[in-house]
Enzyme design. Structure first.
Site, PDB file in Angstrom:
ATOM      1  N   ILE A 299      40.566  37.327  44.926  1.00  0.00           N
ATOM      2  CA  ILE A 299      41.355  38.458  45.401  1.00  0.00           C
ATOM      3  C   ILE A 299      42.410  38.858  44.369  1.00  0.00           C
ATOM      4  O   ILE A 299      42.721  40.039  44.209  1.00  0.00           O
ATOM      5  CB  ILE A 299      42.021  38.160  46.764  1.00  0.00           C
ATOM      6  CG1 ILE A 299      42.532  39.466  47.404  1.00  0.00           C
ATOM      7  CG2 ILE A 299      43.166  37.161  46.630  1.00  0.00           C
ATOM      8  CD1 ILE A 299      41.469  40.482  47.690  1.00  0.00           C
ATOM      9  N   LEU A 610      46.546  40.717  53.378  1.00  0.00           N
ATOM     10  CA  LEU A 610      45.148  41.138  53.259  1.00  0.00           C
ATOM     11  C   LEU A 610      44.272  39.907  53.475  1.00  0.00           C
ATOM     12  O   LEU A 610      43.997  39.148  52.542  1.00  0.00           O
ATOM     13  CB  LEU A 610      44.884  41.765  51.889  1.00  0.00           C
ATOM     14  CG  LEU A 610      43.434  42.174  51.597  1.00  0.00           C
ATOM     15  CD1 LEU A 610      42.948  43.195  52.620  1.00  0.00           C
ATOM     16  CD2 LEU A 610      43.308  42.744  50.183  1.00  0.00           C
ATOM     17  N   ALA A 611      43.850  39.691  54.715  1.00  0.00           N
ATOM     18  CA  ALA A 611      43.009  38.538  55.039  1.00  0.00           C
ATOM     19  C   ALA A 611      41.585  38.798  54.557  1.00  0.00           C
ATOM     20  O   ALA A 611      41.042  39.891  54.751  1.00  0.00           O
ATOM     21  CB  ALA A 611      43.028  38.284  56.546  1.00  0.00           C
ATOM     22  N   HIS A 612      40.967  37.787  53.938  1.00  0.00           N
ATOM     23  CA  HIS A 612      39.632  37.957  53.376  1.00  0.00           C
ATOM     24  C   HIS A 612      39.075  36.593  53.024  1.00  0.00           C
ATOM     25  O   HIS A 612      39.804  35.593  52.974  1.00  0.00           O
ATOM     26  CB  HIS A 612      39.700  38.813  52.110  1.00  0.00           C
ATOM     27  CG  HIS A 612      40.480  38.118  51.030  1.00  0.00           C
ATOM     28  ND1 HIS A 612      41.855  38.146  51.010  1.00  0.00           N
ATOM     29  CD2 HIS A 612      40.080  37.336  50.005  1.00  0.00           C
ATOM     30  CE1 HIS A 612      42.267  37.398  49.982  1.00  0.00           C
ATOM     31  NE2 HIS A 612      41.225  36.906  49.364  1.00  0.00           N
ATOM     32  N   ALA A 613      37.791  36.549  52.764  1.00  0.00           N
ATOM     33  CA  ALA A 613      37.137  35.383  52.193  1.00  0.00           C
ATOM     34  C   ALA A 613      36.137  35.904  51.164  1.00  0.00           C
ATOM     35  O   ALA A 613      36.015  37.126  50.971  1.00  0.00           O
ATOM     36  CB  ALA A 613      36.445  34.556  53.278  1.00  0.00           C
TER      37      ALA A 613
END
Length: 698
Positions: A299, A610-613
């Protein structure tokens, strides 16, 4: 013969196509008049030896001599009478490597006698050495018993050695085992890193990884071999590193691990510590753009790439974001660059000075952005790294500005890396009626036979068979362009019309529609694609990224909700994407685990997370959702807590979500808007505020 006259002859021998006097004056940092005087001196020497003068024509010079006469000129160079004179740079390198290779105590007075200089001169040399080493937190220590020695971190000593050799030596000639490379600096470097050591490392590299330069990036290969040589030499001298952050890594099976293992056997390095093995594994992998990055690194690189492209677009007023090759190539490069920066591993760019002067406007913009970005992390980025990035934007700029006139069709073969090859191609297309159909490395040379081309432009001497070719430097100067111009005039190639760029046309149509209707949706893009295909106009769909407003439907917006902590905030934000089968539960688990493992890196701006994987962690489709919190919660980020706005992003590749990232980056730069959005409790008002910058397609 002085040092300067000798070096001018050396440069002209290496440039059979010639060069301008101004190019030489810039090389030596002197005036054009000084170079003209040196040329007159050289002509006098040549006449005394029965040789003709240097060819001159309006500031352009060349050794226009027969092969036998050129051999006599080479012999003249070897008879110079100033062998005992050393420049300050040469003395610096001699002293440094004398200290590092001494088998017994070495003292300042001994160096003074060896260099034949005064006490004041050797004192100034030692001050220069101390100042240089202080950049690496290293110190020059002196003792009555042990003499002069260098004190400091072993890792930083190795970093310093890489910098010295690349800055002061000729890395290409060194790694290529050029037997004629025997000047003062080369001899000092080889006292530390003998040719026999370099040869053994190089052969192991070729055996376990690939032939040097075969992948199209010889400069990258040189760096890997150099780091390996320094690692081996320091181990042979019993200098060990201390364990640090990345030393918990377990090296993956593959070429790099096999290469390190074979190198250990070749040099009979007994009992190499695990810390040392992991150290060199990490260093070598840091130059690999396909190096698997962590979620946090992914990210960071995504945001860095998006911010940089947006910044350059604004500063140079060019549509860089429309260039898919730029974004994807830049992202891959920055992936490894971010790792190098965090671990203080500097990259070497053999074309740095030419890039800085030839693309000054682009370089200055990249320099300003990148230095500011890394200063915030207390990291210094080198000119070498900045120039590599400049190449990507230089290529994109040339592609954007290239004309659509009739063109010669050519292929480019470059052994300095595909990025440099593409820059050369773009430069050629900008300056001449040329269309470059392919940029190839040495390993792809067999492709030439399948291309419908008029001739080949190459940066290395290679046989192109029946296809005509011309050799140019990777970043040509004006004198080289004159040679190409003459070549084109003598060899009339079959010209063909340039092709319509269907993707650019598609984007222009969308922009016109947006100007009138103020909105672009996925259905319109799909319908227009069908129309283009029916007229045999192929659109690169990778360049047509949906915008935030296209993906953030009403059911994916949750306003003014209450949660107990950051974990619940991520879970709640992700729920609409789970219901729409955009992500699965594994993806949510990966998002939570990444924060636990790497810290609150997902809090990318004041009050914004900004939540993500990673895509492979359970992302099924491109999608985004958003959650605002009635009561902000802390994620553990001291600079940007508490968080009131949480986006959840599902990305399936490195490019399709570019417009989404651009919208989020704009929010990061506008904390007041984040505050405003978090206080809105009415859906339409929220959408109007969030999407107001997307009323027309950029």
């Amino acid at each position: 013969m002085t040092k300067r006259t000798d070096r001018i002859i050396h440069i002209l021998l290496l440039r059979p196509n010639g060069m301008t006097i101004h190019e030489l004056s810039e090389n030596f940092n002197v005036s054009d008049r000084t170079i003209r005087n040196e040329i007159n001196t050289i002509n006098s020497i040549l006449r005394r030896s029965g040789l003709s003068d240097i060819y001159q024509n309006r500031g352009f010079i060349r050794l226009n001599h027969a092969k036998d006469d050129l051999m006599k000129i080479r012999e003249l160079r070897l008879s110079g009478d100033d062998a005992d004179y050393y420049t300050p740079k040469e003395r610096f390198v001699i002293i440094l490597f004398d200290i590092l290779t001494a088998h017994q105590p070495i003292f300042v007075y001994q160096e003074q006698d060896k260099l034949r200089v005064s006490k004041s001169t050797i004192d100034e040399d030692m001050r220069m050495l101390r100042k240089f080493l202080s950049r690496y937190a290293l110190q020059v220590m002196t003792s009555v018993k042990t003499g002069i020695y260098i004190q400091g971190s072993e890792r930083l000593i190795r970093t310093m050695l890489v910098d010295v050799i690349t800055q002061y030596g000729d890395l290409s000639r060194l790694i290529n085992l050029d037997a004629s490379y025997q000047d003062t600096i080369a001899q000092s470097i080889q006292s530390f890193m003998p040719m026999s050591l370099i040869k053994k490392v190089r052969l192991t590299y070729i055996d376990k990884i690939h032939e040097v330069g075969v992948n199209g990036n010889a400069a990258n290969d040189y760096q890997l071999i150099l780091h390996s040589c320094i690692w081996v030499r320091r181990l042979l001298m019993s200098n060990q590193i201390a364990a640090e952050s990345h030393d918990n890594w377990q090296p993956d099976e593959g070429k790099i691990k096999a290469y390190i293992t074979q190198t250990i056997k070749k040099f009979e390095l007994e009992h190499v510590a695990e810390d040392e093995f992991r150290y060199i594994y990490f260093v070598l992998n840091s130059f690999n753009s396909t190096f698997a990055s962590t979620t946090s690194g992914w990210i960071e690189t995504q945001l860095l790439t998006t911010q940089l492209v947006t910044y350059m677009e604004e500063k140079l007023e060019l549509p860089f974001s429309s260039q898919e090759d730029l974004y994807e190539g830049l992202y891959n490069h920055l992936t490894s660059l971010v790792y190098r920066m965090h671990e203080q591993i500097q990259s070497y760019n053999p074309l740095k000075s030419i890039i800085k002067s030839s693309y000054a406007d682009i370089y200055q913009c990249v320099f300003k952005f990148m230095t500011t970005y890394f200063q915030e992390q207390d990291i210094t980025i080198s000119d070498d790294e900045i120039c590599y990035i400049t190449v990507y934007f230089g290529t994109a700029k040339m592609q954007i500005e290239r004309d659509q006139e009739l063109k010669y069709r050519v292929a480019v073969i470059c052994n300095y890396g595909l990025a440099t090859g593409h820059l050369l191609a773009a430069e050629l297309e900008h300056k001449f009626n040329i269309e470059v159909l392919a940029v190839l490395s040495m390993s792809d040379i067999q492709v030439l036979a399948k291309l419908s081309i008029d001739f080949v432009i190459k940066t290395i001497q290679v046989d192109t068979g029946q296809i005509p070719s011309i050799k140019l430097p990777p970043i040509p100067q004006e004198s080289d362009y004159l040679v190409l111009k003459n070549y084109l005039n003598k060899n009339k190639a079959a010209k063909r019309a340039g092709q319509i760029n269907s993707t650019n046309l598609f984007d222009d149509v969308l922009t016109c529609v947006a100007d009138v209707y103020q909105h672009i949706d996925a259905d319109l893009i799909k319908s227009l694609s069908v129309v283009f295909k029916s007229h045999h106009l192929i659109v690169n769909e990778k360049e047509v990224q949906p915008m935030l407003a296209d993906l953030l439907t009403d059911d994916r917006i949750q306003l003014r909700k209450s949660v107990s902590d950051w974990k619940e905030a991520i879970q709640l934000a992700a729920q609409p994407l789970i219901e729409d089968q955009v992500i699965n539960e594994q993806y949510v688990h990966a998002m939570l685990e990444s924060v636990v493992k790497f810290g609150p890196y997902i809090v990318i701006g004041p009050g914004l997370a900004l939540a993500h994987a990673r895509p492979e962690d359970g992302a099924k489709k491109l999608g985004v959702s958003v959650l605002t919190l009635a009561t902000p919660v802390k994620f553990g980020n001291k600079d940007n807590d508490p968080v009131s706005l949480v986006f959840c992003l599902s990305a399936i590749n490195n490019y399709s979500h570019l417009n989404v990232m651009k919208a989020i980056v704009r929010l990061v730069a506008d904390p007041n808007k984040i505050t405003e959005l978090s206080q809105i409790d009415e859906l339409e008002a929220f959408k109007q505020t969030l999407f107001q910058q997307e009323l027309q397609r950029k």
